[in-house]
Design a protein around this motif. Structure first.
Motif, PDB file in Angstrom:
ATOM      1  N   THR A   9       0.838  -1.204   0.000  1.00  0.00           N
ATOM      2  CA  THR A   9       0.000   0.000   0.000  1.00  0.00           C
ATOM      3  C   THR A   9       0.872   1.252   0.000  1.00  0.00           C
ATOM      4  O   THR A   9       0.627   2.209  -0.749  1.00  0.00           O
ATOM      5  N   GLU A  10       1.908   1.241   0.839  1.00  0.00           N
ATOM      6  CA  GLU A  10       2.815   2.386   0.902  1.00  0.00           C
ATOM      7  C   GLU A  10       3.613   2.521  -0.393  1.00  0.00           C
ATOM      8  O   GLU A  10       3.885   3.640  -0.859  1.00  0.00           O
ATOM      9  N   LEU A  11       3.977   1.393  -0.989  1.00  0.00           N
ATOM     10  CA  LEU A  11       4.714   1.441  -2.261  1.00  0.00           C
ATOM     11  C   LEU A  11       3.864   2.090  -3.345  1.00  0.00           C
ATOM     12  O   LEU A  11       4.360   2.913  -4.129  1.00  0.00           O
ATOM     13  N   ARG A  12       2.599   1.747  -3.383  1.00  0.00           N
ATOM     14  CA  ARG A  12       1.709   2.351  -4.374  1.00  0.00           C
ATOM     15  C   ARG A  12       1.581   3.865  -4.143  1.00  0.00           C
ATOM     16  O   ARG A  12       1.521   4.640  -5.101  1.00  0.00           O
ATOM     17  N   ARG A  13       1.503   4.267  -2.896  1.00  0.00           N
ATOM     18  CA  ARG A  13       1.409   5.703  -2.595  1.00  0.00           C
ATOM     19  C   ARG A  13       2.632   6.442  -3.128  1.00  0.00           C
ATOM     20  O   ARG A  13       2.520   7.491  -3.767  1.00  0.00           O
ATOM     21  N   ARG A  14       3.806   5.864  -2.866  1.00  0.00           N
ATOM     22  CA  ARG A  14       5.040   6.493  -3.336  1.00  0.00           C
ATOM     23  C   ARG A  14       5.119   6.483  -4.867  1.00  0.00           C
ATOM     24  O   ARG A  14       5.555   7.460  -5.479  1.00  0.00           O
ATOM     25  N   ALA A  15       4.684   5.382  -5.477  1.00  0.00           N
ATOM     26  CA  ALA A  15       4.684   5.305  -6.939  1.00  0.00           C
ATOM     27  C   ALA A  15       3.775   6.376  -7.540  1.00  0.00           C
ATOM     28  O   ALA A  15       4.094   6.973  -8.577  1.00  0.00           O
ATOM     29  N   GLY A  16       2.632   6.630  -6.882  1.00  0.00           N
ATOM     30  CA  GLY A  16       1.714   7.659  -7.355  1.00  0.00           C
ATOM     31  C   GLY A  16       2.338   9.036  -7.319  1.00  0.00           C
ATOM     32  O   GLY A  16       2.180   9.843  -8.249  1.00  0.00           O
ATOM     33  N   GLU A  17       3.078   9.318  -6.261  1.00  0.00           N
ATOM     34  CA  GLU A  17       3.735  10.620  -6.144  1.00  0.00           C
ATOM     35  C   GLU A  17       4.816  10.785  -7.210  1.00  0.00           C
ATOM     36  O   GLU A  17       4.940  11.851  -7.837  1.00  0.00           O
ATOM     37  N   ILE A  18       5.592   9.720  -7.448  1.00  0.00           N
ATOM     38  CA  ILE A  18       6.626   9.768  -8.481  1.00  0.00           C
ATOM     39  C   ILE A  18       5.995   9.983  -9.859  1.00  0.00           C
ATOM     40  O   ILE A  18       6.478  10.782 -10.668  1.00  0.00           O
ATOM     41  N   ALA A  19       4.893   9.289 -10.133  1.00  0.00           N
ATOM     42  CA  ALA A  19       4.202   9.461 -11.413  1.00  0.00           C
ATOM     43  C   ALA A  19       3.667  10.879 -11.570  1.00  0.00           C
ATOM     44  O   ALA A  19       3.747  11.466 -12.650  1.00  0.00           O
ATOM     45  N   ASP A  20       3.133  11.458 -10.502  1.00  0.00           N
ATOM     46  CA  ASP A  20       2.603  12.821 -10.562  1.00  0.00           C
ATOM     47  C   ASP A  20       3.707  13.831 -10.870  1.00  0.00           C
ATOM     48  O   ASP A  20       3.522  14.755 -11.658  1.00  0.00           O
ATOM     49  N   LEU A  21       4.861  13.645 -10.238  1.00  0.00           N
ATOM     50  CA  LEU A  21       5.986  14.542 -10.496  1.00  0.00           C
ATOM     51  C   LEU A  21       6.456  14.411 -11.948  1.00  0.00           C
ATOM     52  O   LEU A  21       6.796  15.413 -12.590  1.00  0.00           O
ATOM     53  N   GLY A  22       6.442  13.181 -12.468  1.00  0.00           N
ATOM     54  CA  GLY A  22       6.787  12.991 -13.866  1.00  0.00           C
ATOM     55  C   GLY A  22       5.814  13.691 -14.792  1.00  0.00           C
ATOM     56  O   GLY A  22       6.205  14.268 -15.810  1.00  0.00           O
ATOM     57  N   GLY A  23       4.529  13.666 -14.441  1.00  0.00           N
ATOM     58  CA  GLY A  23       3.523  14.364 -15.234  1.00  0.00           C
ATOM     59  C   GLY A  23       3.727  15.863 -15.232  1.00  0.00           C
ATOM     60  O   GLY A  23       3.559  16.537 -16.253  1.00  0.00           O
TER      61      GLY A  23
END
Length: 514
Positions: A9-23
C-alpha cells in the motif's frame, strides 16, 4: 484470502507521487516547446532542476529501498505477470540505476538540457553552430559524468550502453552496431535501385494554406482515434508528443505551406505516440507501469502509424477523397495508384523527419555513428558540423548546404537525449514484425483501413502493446505479440515488397539471407 501487505500500500502511494511529479515535468516540457516565450528559458531551467531534485530524492529514498526489500518474499510468491510483481520489479530497477547518480548531478543535467534546448533554437534560427556549441559541450561533459557514475559496478560493457539503457533497457552498443551494419549493407542497393525509378520532387507538390491543412489533419486525426476531450494538437518547431496521463495527451506538428507531407506524416507519427499513452491500462494510472517499456516500442507505434498505415495503398484509398475535399488542386488529377507511388517514392534527402521510409534508417545510422564518436572521445563538439557533412556525403551521397539542413536539424542533443536515436531504427524493425502479426490476426485489416475503420487496429495494439505498459520488457512484449525475437529481415522484406507493389522497383533487389 490473505491481507495485502501494508508495505505494498505504501509502495503504491510512493509510486503515485513519483508518477505525478513525472507528469508535472512533462507539462513543463510541453509548454517550453509550444507556448513558453524564449525569455523564459532561464526560469524554466531552474524549475526543471528543482523538480528533478525532488523526483530523484523520491526515487533514491532509502525508505523506498526498505519497502522493496520487505516485499521480496511477497514478490517471490506472486504471479510474475501480476501488476503487483511488475510494479515492485520496475521500481527496484529504477532505484537501482538512480542511486548511482548524485541528486545534484541529476538536477544539473535537467537544467543544462533546458538551457541547451533554447540555445539550439537560437542557433537553428541564426544558422550559427557557435551559438549552440558551448551548451552542447556542457551537455556532453555532464553525460560523461553521468556515465562515470556506473563505472564501479561493471554492469555495462561500453559507456554508451549506460545511455542506451535509459531509453531501451538492456540494449547494447554491440547489438546496435550489428543492426546498423546489416541495415546499411542491405539498404544501399535497395535505395539505389528505388531512387533511380522514383520521382524527383515533393511527395505532395503544391502550395497548401495552413487552414486547409489543418482541416485535413483534424479529419484524419479524428478518424484514426484522436479524442478532442483528452488530446491537444499544437504547432512546434520540432514535432513531438507528450502525455501527462492517459487522459491528457499532447501532440504537435509543423505547418509548411509548401510541404504538406510534413503535417500529414508528423501528425500520424505523433498520433502513434499519443495513442500508446492514451490506451495505457487505467488500472496502472499513477504507477510506473503506466509508461512505455522502452523507446523502441514507443517508436514502433509512431512509425507504424506514419508508415505501415499512412503509406499503405489502403490508406491512400481512404485519404485521397479527404485530400480532394480539403485541398482540391493536384489531388483532383491523380488516382490512388499514383498517390501510393508518390508517398513511397525514394529520394536521397537531407532532413531526417522529411526522409522517406526506405532511406530513413541511413539518417539514424549517421546520428548513431556521430554520437558514439562523441561518447568515445573520438570526436570533439567543434568538429561536429564537418563530421556531419562528411557522414552525410558518405551515407547519402549528398552535400550539406546549410547547418539547418545538417547538424542543427534535430532537437535531441540539445535536450541531452544522447542514446535516443537508435530507438527509431529499433522501432522500425518492431513495427514490421508487429504488422506481420496483426495482419495474421486481422486478415481484413487492409479493407478496414480503406473504409476508414481504424478501430480493429487500435484494439489490437491496445490489447497486445499499449495496455501492457511497462509490465514486460520490450523484448518480452515483442515476443508475446509476435512470437519472435527482434529481427531485421521482416522490415527489409516489407520495404522491398512495398516498393515492388508501388512500381518503384521492377524486380527484387535483395538476396534473401539464410
Amino acid at each position: 484470502m490473505s491481507a495485502e501487505p501494508v508495505e505494498l500500500t505504501e509502495l503504491r502511494r510512493r509510486a503515485g507521487e513519483i508518477a505525478d511529479l513525472g507528469g508535472i515535468g512533462g507539462l513543463l516540457l510541453w509548454d517550453q516547446n509550444t507556448m513558453m516565450p524564449s525569455g523564459g528559458a532561464d526560469a524554466r531551467a531552474d524549475q526543471f532542476a528543482a523538480l528533478e531534485r525532488i523526483l530523484h530524492d523520491r526515487i533514491t529514498d532509502p525508505a523506498l529501498g526498505k519497502l522493496l526489500d520487505a516485499l521480496e518474499s511477497f514478490e517471490a510468491s506472486a504471479d510474475p505477470d501480476s501488476d503487483d510483481a511488475a510494479l515492485i520489479r520496475n521500481l527496484r530497477r529504477d532505484q537501482h540505476k538512480a542511486v548511482n547518480v548524485p541528486t545534484e548531478l541529476a538536477a544539473e543535467i535537467s537544467s543544462a538540457g533546458a538551457h541547451a534546448q533554447q540555445a539550439w533554437m537560437a542557433a537553428r534560427d541564426a544558422a550559427d553552430f557557435a551559438r549552440f556549441a558551448p551548451a552542447l559541450e556542457h551537455v556532453l561533459d555532464l553525460t560523461h559524468r553521468y556515465i562515470a557514475c556506473f563505472d564501479a559496478g561493471g554492469e555495462f560493457a561500453h559507456p554508451y550502453d549506460v545511455l542506451l539503457d535509459d531509453y531501451e533497457p538492456s540494449l547494447t552498443t554491440e547489438e546496435v552496431k550489428e543492426i546498423f551494419t546489416t541495415i546499411q549493407q542491405e539498404l544501399v542497393p535497395l535505395v539505389s535501385a528505388a531512387a533511380a525509378a522514383g520521382e524527383d520532387g515533393r511527395v505532395f507538390p503544391g502550395h497548401f494554406p495552413q487552414d486547409a491543412q489543418r482541416g485535413l489533419a483534424d479529419e484524419l486525426l479524428r478518424a484514426v482515434g484522436y479524442d478532442p476531450e483528452h488530446w491537444r494538437l499544437d504547432p512546434a518547431v520540432h514535432p513531438f508528443a507528450r502525455s501527462m496521463a492517459h487522459t491528457d495527451v499532447r501532440v504537435t506538428t509543423r505547418w509548411e505551406e509548401d510541404d504538406l507531407a510534413m503535417a500529414v506524416y508528423s501528425c500520424l507519427h505523433e498520433f502513434g505516440h499519443g495513442l500508446y499513452e492514451a490506451q495505457m491500462d487505467p488500472r496502472h494510472y499513477r504507477t510506473t507501469l503506466a509508461e512505455a517499456t522502452g523507446l523502441g516500442v514507443h517508436e514502433s507505434q509512431s512509425r507504424l502509424w506514419e508508415n505501415l498505415v499512412g503509406r499503405s495503398r489502403s490508406f491512400c484509398e481512404y485519404a485521397l477523397p479527404l485530400m480532394r475535399k480539403h485541398l482540391g488542386g493536384p489531388f483532383e488529377a491523380i488516382e490512388v495508384p499514383q498517390l501510393y507511388r508518390n508517398v513511397n517514392q525514394v529520394r536521397l534527402s537531407l532532413i531526417r523527419i522529411e526522409a522517406d521510409e526506405t532511406t530513413y534508417n541511413l539518417h539514424i545510422a549517421l546520428r548513431f555513428e556521430l554520437e558514439l564518436a562523441l561518447i568515445e572521445g573520438r570526436l570533439a563538439v567543434k568538429d561536429l558540423p564537418e563530421a556531419w557533412n562528411e557522414a552525410t556525403y558518405r551515407l547519402l551521397g549528398l552535400e550539406t548546404p546549410s547547418l539547418k539542413e545538417g547538424v542543427l536539424q534535430d532537437i535531441h542533443w540539445g535536450t541531452g537525449m544522447i542514446g535516443y536515436f537508435p530507438t527509431y531504427t529499433i522501432g522500425n524493425l518492431m513495427s514490421a514484425q508487429l504488422w506481420r502479426a496483426l495482419s495474421t490476426d486481422l486478415p481484413e485489416i487492409e479493407a478496414s483501413i480503406a473504409a476508414g475503420d481504424f478501430a480493429p487496429l487500435r484494439e489490437w495494439l491496445r490489447d497486445n502493446i499499449h495496455r501492457q505498459g511497462r509490465k514486460y520488457t520490450s523484448r518480452e512484449l515483442l515476443k508475446r505479440a509476435t512470437g519472435e525475437e527482434l529481427r531485421v529481415d521482416p522490415f527489409l522484406e516489407y520495404l522491398e515488397g512495398k516498393l515492388l507493389d508501388a512500381g518503384l522497383l521492377t524486380a527484387p533487389v535483395r538476396v534473401p539471407r539464410s
